[in-house]
Design a protein around this motif. Structure first.
Motif, PDB file in Angstrom:
ATOM      1  N   ARG A 139      26.356 -58.095 -36.694  1.00  0.00           N
ATOM      2  CA  ARG A 139      25.269 -57.123 -36.748  1.00  0.00           C
ATOM      3  C   ARG A 139      25.119 -56.459 -35.384  1.00  0.00           C
ATOM      4  N   LEU A 182      31.514 -53.528 -38.599  1.00  0.00           N
ATOM      5  CA  LEU A 182      30.565 -54.636 -38.462  1.00  0.00           C
ATOM      6  C   LEU A 182      30.635 -55.544 -39.688  1.00  0.00           C
ATOM      7  N   ARG A 183      30.710 -54.903 -40.874  1.00  0.00           N
ATOM      8  CA  ARG A 183      30.781 -55.675 -42.107  1.00  0.00           C
ATOM      9  C   ARG A 183      32.049 -56.540 -42.119  1.00  0.00           C
ATOM     10  N   ILE A 208      22.237 -50.194 -40.211  1.00  0.00           N
ATOM     11  CA  ILE A 208      22.676 -51.180 -39.217  1.00  0.00           C
ATOM     12  C   ILE A 208      21.734 -51.204 -38.019  1.00  0.00           C
TER      13      ILE A 208
END
Lengths: 367, 431
Positions: free
Chosen positions: B328, B322-323, B368
């Motif tokens: 997100r 995701l990063r 997250i």
């Protein structure tokens, strides 16, 4: 008022949870002045109609009860005082045991349950230990020139048999959970995360009568084991027992050569308890404990214990501002016995060390 | 938004065999057979000219000595041009995800334009080996010149050495089996038996519905089982069409009989099957006039200490992917999470949502967050569909892509836990 060591919670279904957490100490040790607090708490538990059973556990992350406070023992000056201390401990254990007959008490053990800590567990109705490596059970008193002083010489042989109890009490060795389960020292071994959950369930089952602890020492699977049968055969009759005690004493004297009185005294206390009943046994245990606490041998063994502990913490320099450096990698020169020892210790601490290389004539390959 | 460097990899087609419990319909087949069946049908169906294929990346988890490079054998057996280069990959249960990301990297770099990726597993056909003493004696005997010399090699063999050694689904480094590890995770994370059973029931119910409403029609081929070609396997046979929550409670724990909560009902079964995808450079797809099912936007792998929580690496891989993608959890429309065990899925989800876990393991910051339940495995997961190790990654990617196109969604995330404490995740997009 000082911070409390014992806490009682009643999380429901009639099971009260007593946790011991000596404030400000990394591990739980037993001290004489805890007796009043524990007694008060047990009385409350006894009188509370909402509580039908109890779980006794430790509030420390990785230890049950490590034993009696050795420094407290050091401050004792007379034999009478020490005997009195043992009587006090014995009485506290007896009250725990008595309460357990009306409201079953389950000892939930994770980490070290040694000496007085094991004696507390022995006075409970049922014992559950975690399968963690840190869980150790034993009566190490003889290593300090002492004997168990809170009923250990009486309850342990009654629970696991004379031969096995002597093996623990006379050597001071401790056992892991799985061995403890085989010996019958604990009733169940569980993975750590579910210790309290299972302990609560068993406490409720013991209270309702759904569970009865299995106290028969010989199980079907052990019948084929000749040693077990022999030990039981010896223990079940007076002549056999005499032979057993004689053999134990002979083996003991061979090892101590008469220099260490504690194992012999422990053996006497066990024998008296078996032959003349638990009351006589407890008296014998307290008296001998008293004699030993003020004996030179014990005093010196305790000194050695303190010195060794202090040495482990010693930085090797006088300046307190000097702190050990962080080590992540070790270069090794020399591969003799000491080199191998350093390499092994480095490996144990997950430090990367280069393979030891023999240097010069004096270095022999590590064995 | 962050983007991967190089050319974008488009997934234009995918296909899998039905997944069947090992020892049933595919018991006579090898992983190579199963891989060949899926790949040849896939190429036929998507009408891709075989000469366009430049690379095959394929994998199997239980290695077979006779064909150590399954990717090459699959290409040859499927009748594809013998000039297609091929190599095999291994990343335990994430093997065919690895096949996809390996090919995607080659595409990004401009090394290849078109690749077939996938994996297969025939748990009915595991190699049974002999003990080391026997193996060493056989090697020594082969070197002996006379009969006496040959026989001498066997002198040291004890009868016990003659017992065959079946492969264990256990960690080599820790000796703990998968199931024991799942059991440990259930206890340490406080995942109840009820929650696990409810998850398994959910998985079966959704998989059964997906089979009924035709969701899987485009994803799963029919297999006419060789060599007799008498049986046609149409559907996955693990899925319980009449799953009832109460039934799960009756099963006994398998790995910790006394205190356990992991049962055959809330675990994925040993399964036979294969799955494959066609992946190509975006420009190439356009040039060939093929419409992509979606694109591989980003991927990430992670590892944990196998002795800790063996199947918890997705708790690291997913935040990582995701990063990298600059996204997100709320940006994702569909989550396809591999279900080795219900206890593992629930542990992964718990970690994603846990502030404490983020603080202790991810260097602080906000967790997250747990995705909403309805976005996860909408057509069921491995507990119900089965888990042929080598094929699961490609199955998950394809299923996510089909889910997106059926419902007009834009983004999906695939998460896989794997033996060795490994985990993989990828983000797929559709335009």
């Amino acid at each position: 008022m000082a911070a409390k060591t014992f806490r009682l919670e009643t999380p429901g279904e009639g099971v009260g949870v007593v946790s011991m957490d000596v404030p400000g100490e990394p591990v739980n040790t037993l001290r004489a002045d805890f007796a009043g607090e524990l007694e008060e708490l047990l009385r409350r538990a006894a009188e509370d109609p909402a509580i039908t059973s109890l779980v006794l556990t430790s509030g420390k992350a990785d230890g049950f009860i490590a034993g009696a406070d050795v420094q407290m023992l050091q401050r004792i000056t007379t034999r009478e005082e020490a005997t009195e201390l043992a009587r006090g401990g014995q009485q506290a254990m007896s009250r725990l045991e008595e309460l357990g007959k009306r409201k079953p008490i389950v000892a939930a053990i994770h980490g070290a349950a040694l000496g007085g800590g094991l004696e507390v567990a022995l006075a409970c109705t049922y014992r559950i230990a975690t399968d963690d490596r840190r869980t150790q059970l034993g009566q190490p008193e003889v290593q300090l020139g002492l004997i168990p002083g809170a009923g250990g010489t009486q309850r342990l042989p009654r629970l696991i048999g004379i031969a096995e109890a002597l093996d623990l009490i006379l050597t001071g060795k401790s056992v892991r959970a799985s061995k403890a389960r085989r010996l019958g020292l604990v009733d169940e071994v569980v993975p750590r995360p579910i210790l309290l959950q299972v302990a609560r369930r068993r406490a409720a089952e013991l209270a309702s009568g759904a569970l009865r602890p299995d106290r028969s020492r010989v199980h079907l699977r052990q019948i084929a084991d000749r040693e077990v049968l022999q030990a039981v055969a010896l223990e079940e009759n007076p002549i056999g027992r005499r032979i057993l005690f004689q053999q134990a004493r002979k083996a003991l004297l061979k090892k101590t050569r008469g220099h260490y009185p504690a194992p012999e005294k422990a053996l006497e206390a066990v024998r008296i308890g078996i032959e003349d009943g638990i009351e006589a046994g407890l008296r014998a245990e307290a008296e001998r404990f008293g004699e030993l606490v003020v004996s030179d041998v014990s005093r010196n063994l305790v000194q050695i214990f303190f010195a060794t502990t202090a040495l482990k913490k010693d930085t090797g320099v006088d300046d307190p501002s000097v702190k050990p450096a962080r080590v992540s990698k070790v270069g090794m020169v020399g591969a003799g016995l000491m080199g191998a020892g350093i390499a092994a210790e480095s490996a144990r601490r997950s430090w990367r060390s280069s393979p030891p290389r023999p240097t010069g004539r004096d270095s022999r390959p590590a064995t | 938004m962050a983007t991967r460097p190089g050319r974008r990899a488009a997934i234009v087609a995918g296909l899998r065999t039905p997944f069947v419990k090992s020892g049933t319909s595919f018991r006579g087949l090898t992983a190579l057979d199963l891989g060949r069946i899926a790949v040849s049908e896939l190429v036929q169906r998507c009408e891709l000219p075989p000469k366009e294929i430049e690379q095959i990346v394929f994998g199997v988890v239980i290695p077979i000595v006779q064909w150590p490079n399954i990717a090459r054998e699959v290409g040859l057996a499927a009748g594809l041009p013998k000039t297609i280069e091929a190599h095999s990959v291994a990343r335990a249960c994430a093997t065919s995800l690895q096949a996809l990301t390996t090919a995607a990297d080659a595409i990004a770099l401009g090394e290849v334009d078109v690749a077939i990726v996938g994996g297969a597993e025939a748990m009915s056909d595991v190699p049974i080996t002999y003990s080391r003493p026997v193996a060493q004696a056989v090697v020594a005997a082969a070197k002996g010149k006379t009969l006496v010399e040959k026989l001498k090699a066997f002198r040291e063999i004890s009868p016990r050495d003659l017992l065959p050694v079946p492969p264990a689904i256990a960690e080599y480094s820790t000796g703990m089996s998968m199931g024991e590890s799942a059991e440990k995770m259930a206890k340490e994370n406080g995942i109840s038996r009820e929650a696990q059973d409810a998850w398994a029931h959910r998985s079966h119910t959704r998989a059964a519905r997906a089979w009924e409403d035709g969701t899987f029609r485009k994803e799963v081929m029919r297999v006419l089982v060789p060599p007799r070609f008498e049986e046609v396997v149409v559907e996955d046979n693990v899925v319980r069409k009449d799953s009832r929550l109460e039934a799960y409670a009756n099963l006994k724990p398998v790995f910790d009989k006394k205190y356990g909560s992991v049962t055959a009902g809330n675990s994925s079964p040993l399964t036979d099957g294969s799955a494959a995808l066609v992946v190509m450079a975006e420009e190439k797809a356009r040039a060939l006039g093929m419409k992509p099912l979606g694109f591989l936007k980003e991927y990430a792998y992670a590892a944990v200490d196998p002795a800790w929580q063996l199947l918890q690496a997705p708790a690291f891989a997913v935040p990582k992917v995701l990063r990298r993608a600059g996204m997100r959890v709320p940006d994702i429309d569909v989550f396809e999470i591999h279900e080795a065990f219900a206890a593992q899925v629930l542990s992964n989800l718990q970690a994603w949502g846990s502030k404490k876990f983020a603080e202790e393991h991810l260097g602080g910051g906000e967790p997250i967050g747990e995705p909403p339940e309805e976005k996860i495995n909408p057509s069921g997961g491995s507990v119900a569909l089965g888990h042929p190790f080598g094929a699961t990654g490609a199955r998950l990617v394809h299923q996510a892509l089909r889910q997106m196109s059926a419902r007009g969604l834009g983004t999906a995330l695939v998460s896989i836990c794997a033996a060795g404490g490994l985990g993989g995740a990828c983000i797929l997009t559709r335009e």
